[in-house]
Design a protein around this motif. Structure first.
Motif, short mmCIF file in Angstrom:
data_model
loop_
_atom_site.label_atom_id
_atom_site.label_comp_id
_atom_site.label_asym_id
_atom_site.label_seq_id
_atom_site.Cartn_x
_atom_site.Cartn_y
_atom_site.Cartn_z
N GLU A 124 46.22 2.42 5.26
CA GLU A 124 47.30 1.62 4.70
C GLU A 124 46.74 0.56 3.77
OE1 GLU A 124 49.40 0.06 8.03
OE2 GLU A 124 50.07 2.02 8.75
N ASP A 125 47.52 0.21 2.75
CA ASP A 125 47.10 -0.82 1.78
C ASP A 125 45.70 -0.51 1.25
OD1 ASP A 125 49.48 -2.26 2.30
OD2 ASP A 125 48.54 -3.18 4.05
N SER A 126 45.50 0.74 0.88
CA SER A 126 44.15 1.18 0.54
C SER A 126 43.79 0.93 -0.92
CB SER A 126 43.99 2.68 0.85
OG SER A 126 44.86 3.45 0.04
N GLY B 54 40.85 -0.16 3.55
CA GLY B 54 42.25 -0.27 3.95
C GLY B 54 42.36 -0.52 5.44
N ARG C 148 40.61 -3.55 9.50
CA ARG C 148 40.23 -3.23 8.12
C ARG C 148 38.93 -2.44 8.15
NH1 ARG C 148 38.55 -6.18 2.81
NH2 ARG C 148 39.90 -5.11 1.32
#
Length: 276
Positions: A42-44, A70, A76
């Motif tokens: 996620e949020d990579s 990510g 993280r």
């Protein structure tokens, strides 16, 4: 500062600029056929190897050749989507450059994965194996030459190269998930040719449960730099001579594809439970 440390800092600074300053808890190296896990972060942010100063470039099918940062399992992570091998023509010091760069970035935990040939005749392709130890009989070593004292001491202990604490955690998480994991010893061969039946019999006599062409140099460099290591092998094929059939890389990739959902689920729960 030594030349290698200068290069490591330059690479680390570029990666930091690309992924941001937020600390990374765990570094990961994904082997042949296992790289799709990086797509689930996620949020990579992805950084191609070719753009990182002094970084080698992966040439092996099944290795995407990029760093991906990510969130996974609430932590993280920084994932190597593909690795480097001695058989590609790189020196051992180049093979471990990314691991040493991770340490310069402040990463103290490393998950290494690989596709391996199964030597233990009680197991079968598709099994996942926690690496408890390794065997390296080839003469070269990634730390041969002048010691990089900023990373670690010249002589260092390898008696617990693969963390017993992390293996216990991984076994517990696998049990909760209902995934059977093996535990055994990985032996390094240089490749790119697959091992011969005689070499596989030799590996079994040495105590190996799996054979492969990677991982060991990276683990040596990680332990030199004080990183805690967990290793997982995907046993993609029976090693040479066990079954009456030739070996090929396509089988490696096909088995990786078949088990990738189980592998991904296991790595996710391990990451979530990883003590950092």
């Amino acid at each position: 500062m030594s030349d290698i440390m200068k290069k490591l800092h330059e690479a680390a600074e570029y990666v930091r600029q690309m992924i941001g300053e937020e600390p990374v808890s765990i570094g990961m190296i994904l082997g042949s056929g296992l790289g799709d896990l990086a797509n689930e972060l996620e949020d990579s942010v992805a950084v191609p190897y070719a753009k990182i100063p002094h970084f080698p470039v992966s040439t092996v099918p099944g290795h995407a050749g990029r760093l991906v940062a990510g969130m996974l399992g609430g932590k993280r992570v920084l994932v190597m989507q593909g690795r480097f091998h001695f058989y590609e023509g790189y020196g051992m010091d180049t093979v471990v450059f990314p691991v040493q760069m991770m340490r310069v970035l402040g990463i103290r935990n490393l998950l290494v994965t690989n596709a391996a040939g199964c030597v233990n005749t009680s197991w079968q392709p598709g099994d996942l194996m926690l690496i408890s130890d390794h065997i390296k009989l080839i003469p070269d070593n990634p730390l041969r030459g002048i010691n990089i004292s900023e990373l670690g001491e010249r002589f260092f202990d390898m008696s617990t190269a693969y963390s017993e604490k992390l293996r216990a955690m991984a076994r517990e998480q696998a049990s909760k998930l209902g995934v059977v994991v093996r535990e055994g010893i990985y032996q390094l061969f240089t490749g790119p040719s697959f091992e011969t039946p005689a070499e596989v019999r030799f590996a079994r006599a040495c105590g190996a449960d799996a054979v492969g062409m990677s991982t060991v140099p990276e683990v040596i460099a990680a332990r030199h730099a004080g990183m805690e290591v967990l290793g997982i092998s995907c046993l993609t094929n029976m090693a040479a001579g066990i079954l009456d059939q030739p070996l090929n890389h396509e089988e490696v990739l096909e088995t990786g594809e078949r088990v990738k959902s189980t592998f991904s689920a296991l790595v996710k729960v391990i990451t979530a439970a990883w003590p950092v």
